[in-house]
Design a protein around this motif. Structure first.
Motif, PDB file in Angstrom:
ATOM      1  N   MET A   1      13.506  12.717  35.834  1.00  0.00           N
ATOM      2  CA  MET A   1      13.426  13.579  34.658  1.00  0.00           C
ATOM      3  C   MET A   1      12.592  12.917  33.559  1.00  0.00           C
ATOM      4  SD  MET A   1      14.108  16.370  33.080  1.00  0.00           S
ATOM      5  CE  MET A   1      15.335  17.097  34.176  1.00  0.00           C
ATOM      6  N   TYR A   2      12.827  11.616  33.334  1.00  0.00           N
ATOM      7  CA  TYR A   2      12.057  10.910  32.305  1.00  0.00           C
ATOM      8  C   TYR A   2      10.580  10.841  32.701  1.00  0.00           C
ATOM      9  CZ  TYR A   2      10.301   7.290  29.232  1.00  0.00           C
ATOM     10  OH  TYR A   2       9.556   6.596  28.325  1.00  0.00           O
ATOM     11  N   ALA A   3      10.321  10.560  33.998  1.00  0.00           N
ATOM     12  CA  ALA A   3       8.934  10.490  34.461  1.00  0.00           C
ATOM     13  C   ALA A   3       8.231  11.836  34.239  1.00  0.00           C
ATOM     14  CB  ALA A   3       8.890  10.109  35.945  1.00  0.00           C
ATOM     15  N   ARG A   4       8.943  12.928  34.506  1.00  0.00           N
ATOM     16  CA  ARG A   4       8.367  14.256  34.299  1.00  0.00           C
ATOM     17  C   ARG A   4       8.047  14.466  32.817  1.00  0.00           C
ATOM     18  NH1 ARG A   4      12.322  18.875  35.668  1.00  0.00           N
ATOM     19  NH2 ARG A   4      12.553  17.530  37.494  1.00  0.00           N
ATOM     20  N   ALA A   5       8.964  14.011  31.941  1.00  0.00           N
ATOM     21  CA  ALA A   5       8.742  14.168  30.501  1.00  0.00           C
ATOM     22  C   ALA A   5       7.525  13.374  30.044  1.00  0.00           C
ATOM     23  CB  ALA A   5       9.991  13.727  29.738  1.00  0.00           C
ATOM     24  N   VAL A   6       7.351  12.161  30.587  1.00  0.00           N
ATOM     25  CA  VAL A   6       6.206  11.338  30.208  1.00  0.00           C
ATOM     26  C   VAL A   6       4.897  11.977  30.671  1.00  0.00           C
ATOM     27  CG1 VAL A   6       5.062   9.114  30.568  1.00  0.00           C
ATOM     28  CG2 VAL A   6       7.515   9.194  30.127  1.00  0.00           C
ATOM     29  N   ARG A   7       4.911  12.519  31.911  1.00  0.00           N
ATOM     30  CA  ARG A   7       3.688  13.126  32.445  1.00  0.00           C
ATOM     31  C   ARG A   7       3.313  14.393  31.693  1.00  0.00           C
ATOM     32  NH1 ARG A   7       5.907  11.729  37.612  1.00  0.00           N
ATOM     33  NH2 ARG A   7       6.711  13.858  37.795  1.00  0.00           N
ATOM     34  N   ARG A   8       4.326  15.233  31.384  1.00  0.00           N
ATOM     35  CA  ARG A   8       4.056  16.535  30.786  1.00  0.00           C
ATOM     36  C   ARG A   8       4.054  16.511  29.255  1.00  0.00           C
ATOM     37  NH1 ARG A   8       7.879  20.456  34.572  1.00  0.00           N
ATOM     38  NH2 ARG A   8       6.878  19.961  36.581  1.00  0.00           N
ATOM     39  N   GLY A   9       4.605  15.459  28.655  1.00  0.00           N
ATOM     40  CA  GLY A   9       4.667  15.391  27.201  1.00  0.00           C
ATOM     41  C   GLY A   9       5.973  15.880  26.625  1.00  0.00           C
ATOM     42  N   ARG A  10       6.677  16.783  27.322  1.00  0.00           N
ATOM     43  CA  ARG A  10       7.994  17.249  26.899  1.00  0.00           C
ATOM     44  C   ARG A  10       8.622  18.049  28.033  1.00  0.00           C
ATOM     45  NH1 ARG A  10       7.258  22.273  22.608  1.00  0.00           N
ATOM     46  NH2 ARG A  10       6.115  23.709  23.983  1.00  0.00           N
ATOM     47  N   VAL A  11       9.942  18.246  27.939  1.00  0.00           N
ATOM     48  CA  VAL A  11      10.676  19.020  28.941  1.00  0.00           C
ATOM     49  C   VAL A  11      11.669  19.922  28.224  1.00  0.00           C
ATOM     50  CG1 VAL A  11      10.463  17.316  30.802  1.00  0.00           C
ATOM     51  CG2 VAL A  11      12.373  17.171  29.203  1.00  0.00           C
ATOM     52  N   CYS A  21      22.542  10.901  29.841  1.00  0.00           N
ATOM     53  CA  CYS A  21      22.245   9.522  29.451  1.00  0.00           C
ATOM     54  C   CYS A  21      20.849   9.395  28.842  1.00  0.00           C
ATOM     55  CB  CYS A  21      22.369   8.585  30.646  1.00  0.00           C
ATOM     56  SG  CYS A  21      21.219   8.968  31.987  1.00  0.00           S
ATOM     57  N   LEU A  22      19.940  10.318  29.164  1.00  0.00           N
ATOM     58  CA  LEU A  22      18.598  10.239  28.609  1.00  0.00           C
ATOM     59  C   LEU A  22      18.617  10.421  27.091  1.00  0.00           C
ATOM     60  CD1 LEU A  22      16.535  12.248  31.255  1.00  0.00           C
ATOM     61  CD2 LEU A  22      16.674   9.770  30.963  1.00  0.00           C
ATOM     62  N   LEU A  23      19.476  11.316  26.620  1.00  0.00           N
ATOM     63  CA  LEU A  23      19.622  11.493  25.173  1.00  0.00           C
ATOM     64  C   LEU A  23      20.450  10.378  24.568  1.00  0.00           C
ATOM     65  CD1 LEU A  23      20.152  15.344  24.890  1.00  0.00           C
ATOM     66  CD2 LEU A  23      18.303  14.035  23.873  1.00  0.00           C
ATOM     67  N   GLU A  24      21.507   9.961  25.269  1.00  0.00           N
ATOM     68  CA  GLU A  24      22.378   8.910  24.750  1.00  0.00           C
ATOM     69  C   GLU A  24      21.616   7.602  24.558  1.00  0.00           C
ATOM     70  OE1 GLU A  24      25.504   8.742  27.586  1.00  0.00           O
ATOM     71  OE2 GLU A  24      26.333  10.711  27.071  1.00  0.00           O
TER      72      GLU A  24
END
Length: 336
Positions: A1-11, A21-24
């Motif tokens: 999920m984090y990798a997707r956010a980095v590639r796309r700029g946002r999710v 845990c990504l938000l925490e």
């Protein structure tokens, strides 16, 4: 999920609900332009934050450090791919900083990059000792590079010997002025990046780099600066005997219908001190109630009104009737 956010700029926020845990861990944070989307924290920021915790565990587990570094390298590779893609100015114009450590890190980074001037608005009244100590290293670093600094405080800061000592230590590199009240906290570096609070307790901040926003804040600062009084210059006395400059400021805010707590916050004083000033003001003006105090303030022109002054100067028996009329009309305003 984090990798997707980095590639796309946002999710989308709902896509990340399965991995809270990504938000925490602040790996993702809300997009300042659209709360339904989450944007990733850069891998470099994550590396810096997590390494601080890993250092304490180095002696216990060298293997854990190696795994962490490997993960950082992988995410950094994704970051380089994302940086290679074109990005819009709006995407980096506003950044949400969540937590004191991230705010401090961003301020330190802006301090290192500053070359010309730093403008600050400090609305908290008398600065606390730890606040001056925390800002001292940045101020000394800026002074060493010849950066000009200008600070705006409320008039209450004039009573702070700590602040006076701090300014003396900084020599002529810092200029300070004061006003009855100032805007919310602002730190502006080189008119290119600004920091403002994002919530009431200042645990979140906004880092602003949009040229229009930064120019607007710089204009606000300059207009307040022209109205302010140099810290070492005396304040002009009120023309009304027995009423101090502070009490005149409180009277004007009372005339606007503000509660004691709001007046105290705007002037950078405690509620207890504010109420003591109001009591002295009532005694000086001969007011036996809050409503009557409002009438007396209007009569003396402390609210900026001239109607009562004109009525009184005209003489006659209508002044008492006007007094009663004003008491009646202002009753609801003074008890809001």
């Amino acid at each position: 999920m984090y990798a997707r956010a980095v590639r796309r700029g946002r999710v989308p926020r709902w896509d990340a609900e399965a991995v809270p845990c990504l938000l925490e861990l602040a790996l993702l944070h809300p997009d300042p332009d659209d709360g339904d989307w989450l944007v990733p924290t850069t891998p470099n920021e994550i590396m810096a934050r997590l390494l601080r915790g890993v250092y304490d565990e180095v002696r216990e587990s060298q293997q854990r450090v190696g795994s962490a570094v490997a993960a950082f390298e992988w995410y950094a590779g994704l970051g380089r791919q994302a940086q290679a893609a074109p990005t819009s100015v709006e995407g980096t114009a506003i950044r949400v900083l969540d937590g004191q450590s991230r705010i401090q890190a961003a301020l330190d980074e802006a301090t290192r990059a500053s070359t010309t001037e730093v403008l600050t608005i400090q609305p908290a009244g008398i600065p606390r000792e730890h606040e001056l100590a925390e800002g001292l290293h940045r101020a000394l670093e800026l002074r060493g590079r010849g950066v000009r600094m200008r600070d705006l405080y409320t008039h209450v800061a004039r009573h702070s010997q700590r602040l006076l000592n701090h300014l003396e230590l900084m020599g002529g590199s810092v200029e300070a002025r004061t006003l009855d009240e100032v805007a919310e906290r602002l730190i502006l570096f080189d008119r290119t990046v600004a920091f403002i609070p994002a919530n009431a307790d200042r645990t979140m901040a906004l880092e602003l780099r949009h040229p229009a926003l930064v120019d607007y804040l710089a204009t606000v600062f300059e207009r307040l600066w022209r109205l302010a009084v140099p810290l070492t210059a005396p304040l002009s006395d009120t023309s009304i005997e027995g009423i101090s400059h502070r009490e005149q400021s409180i009277a004007a805010l009372l005339a606007e219908g503000h509660q004691d707590a709001v007046i105290a916050e705007r002037l950078g004083i405690s509620v207890r001190t504010c109420r003591a000033h109001i009591a002295r003001l009532s005694e000086t003006l001969g007011a036996a109630s809050r409503t009557q105090l409002g009438v007396r303030i209007a009569q003396m022109g402390l609210d900026g009104s001239t109607r009562y002054a004109e009525t009184i100067s005209a003489g006659g028996n209508d002044s008492e009737d006007a007094d009663q009329e004003e008491m009646s009309s202002s009753s609801s305003r003074w008890h809001r």
